[in-house]
Design a protein around this motif. Sequence first.
Motif, PDB file in Angstrom:
ATOM      1  N   UNK A 172       0.823  -1.209   0.000  1.00  0.00           N
ATOM      2  CA  UNK A 172       0.000   0.000   0.000  1.00  0.00           C
ATOM      3  C   UNK A 172       0.854   1.255   0.000  1.00  0.00           C
ATOM      4  N   UNK A 173       1.992   1.221   0.680  1.00  0.00           N
ATOM      5  CA  UNK A 173       2.877   2.395   0.692  1.00  0.00           C
ATOM      6  C   UNK A 173       3.304   2.791  -0.713  1.00  0.00           C
ATOM      7  N   UNK A 174       3.484   1.801  -1.582  1.00  0.00           N
ATOM      8  CA  UNK A 174       3.877   2.085  -2.957  1.00  0.00           C
ATOM      9  C   UNK A 174       2.802   2.893  -3.677  1.00  0.00           C
ATOM     10  N   UNK A 175       1.565   2.488  -3.479  1.00  0.00           N
ATOM     11  CA  UNK A 175       0.459   3.142  -4.179  1.00  0.00           C
ATOM     12  C   UNK A 175       0.192   4.528  -3.600  1.00  0.00           C
ATOM     13  N   UNK A 176       0.328   4.668  -2.283  1.00  0.00           N
ATOM     14  CA  UNK A 176       0.186   5.993  -1.654  1.00  0.00           C
ATOM     15  C   UNK A 176       1.239   6.944  -2.204  1.00  0.00           C
ATOM     16  N   UNK A 177       2.481   6.465  -2.294  1.00  0.00           N
ATOM     17  CA  UNK A 177       3.574   7.305  -2.795  1.00  0.00           C
ATOM     18  C   UNK A 177       3.335   7.703  -4.246  1.00  0.00           C
ATOM     19  N   UNK A 178       2.893   6.750  -5.062  1.00  0.00           N
ATOM     20  CA  UNK A 178       2.638   7.049  -6.473  1.00  0.00           C
ATOM     21  C   UNK A 178       1.542   8.099  -6.627  1.00  0.00           C
ATOM     22  N   UNK A 179       0.460   7.936  -5.871  1.00  0.00           N
ATOM     23  CA  UNK A 179      -0.642   8.892  -5.962  1.00  0.00           C
ATOM     24  C   UNK A 179      -0.166  10.295  -5.582  1.00  0.00           C
ATOM     25  N   UNK A 180       0.620  10.383  -4.495  1.00  0.00           N
ATOM     26  CA  UNK A 180       1.109  11.688  -4.044  1.00  0.00           C
ATOM     27  C   UNK A 180       2.099  12.295  -5.026  1.00  0.00           C
ATOM     28  N   UNK A 181       2.798  11.439  -5.776  1.00  0.00           N
ATOM     29  CA  UNK A 181       3.764  11.924  -6.765  1.00  0.00           C
ATOM     30  C   UNK A 181       3.110  12.269  -8.094  1.00  0.00           C
ATOM     31  N   UNK A 182       1.820  11.972  -8.234  1.00  0.00           N
ATOM     32  CA  UNK A 182       1.140  12.209  -9.488  1.00  0.00           C
ATOM     33  C   UNK A 182       1.460  11.185 -10.556  1.00  0.00           C
TER      34      UNK A 182
END
Length: 224
Positions: A172-182
């Motif tokens: 989940x951390x991967x997807x949270x980071x991707x979303x925040x990075x656009x």
Amino acid sequence: MTVKFPRAVLFDLDGTLLDSAPDMLAAINVMRAGRDRPPMALAELRPQVSRGARAMAAAAFPDVDADQRERWIPEFLDHYQQQLGRHGAPFEGVEAMLARLESAGTVWGIVTNKPEYLATRLIPLLGWQERCAVLIGGDTLSARKPDPLPLTVAADRIGVASADCVYVGDDERDIIAARAAGMPSVVALWGYRLPDDDPVDWRGDVMIDDPIQLADAAAWPGTR
């Protein structure tokens, strides 16, 4: 309309490109043997791998005080360094998928929470040192996933806008980071998850069951 692969792809390492759980298990079992404990089974450790050394230590020594386990982390990392690449291997389909990306002109790199010195030593063992365009470890920068900084820095280093880069990860951390990075994101369902994890809740752009599916341009987000 021609379906094209992404301009660039960034991958998590453990549980996404690499089945590193066997190496981790070997390191944990050296520690357990040194404390007169029986070997731990791979199935017990595997779900914890993407969560890092502390989660694995907690699974291996649940009866030990957290402060004591924290003092054992350097020992675990030393043992793991000795096991690097000896037991684990890329997940089936990963090499074919990477080759397809490369043939399509897609640049790829790795953003992992693994310490940089370990990731740097591991990549040549996999034969990826000339293929991986950027490598960001968990201690390369001032923040690590789920903070978006490692992803945005990696995109900058390969000269691609975040919106033109896809991130692939199994946590989940991967997807949270991707979303925040656009960045568009791919949930790697073949990776390491706890039984109560529900990847649907992570809200990735696509969920993929097998790495070889990503050898098809149409499987990537934004290409449909």
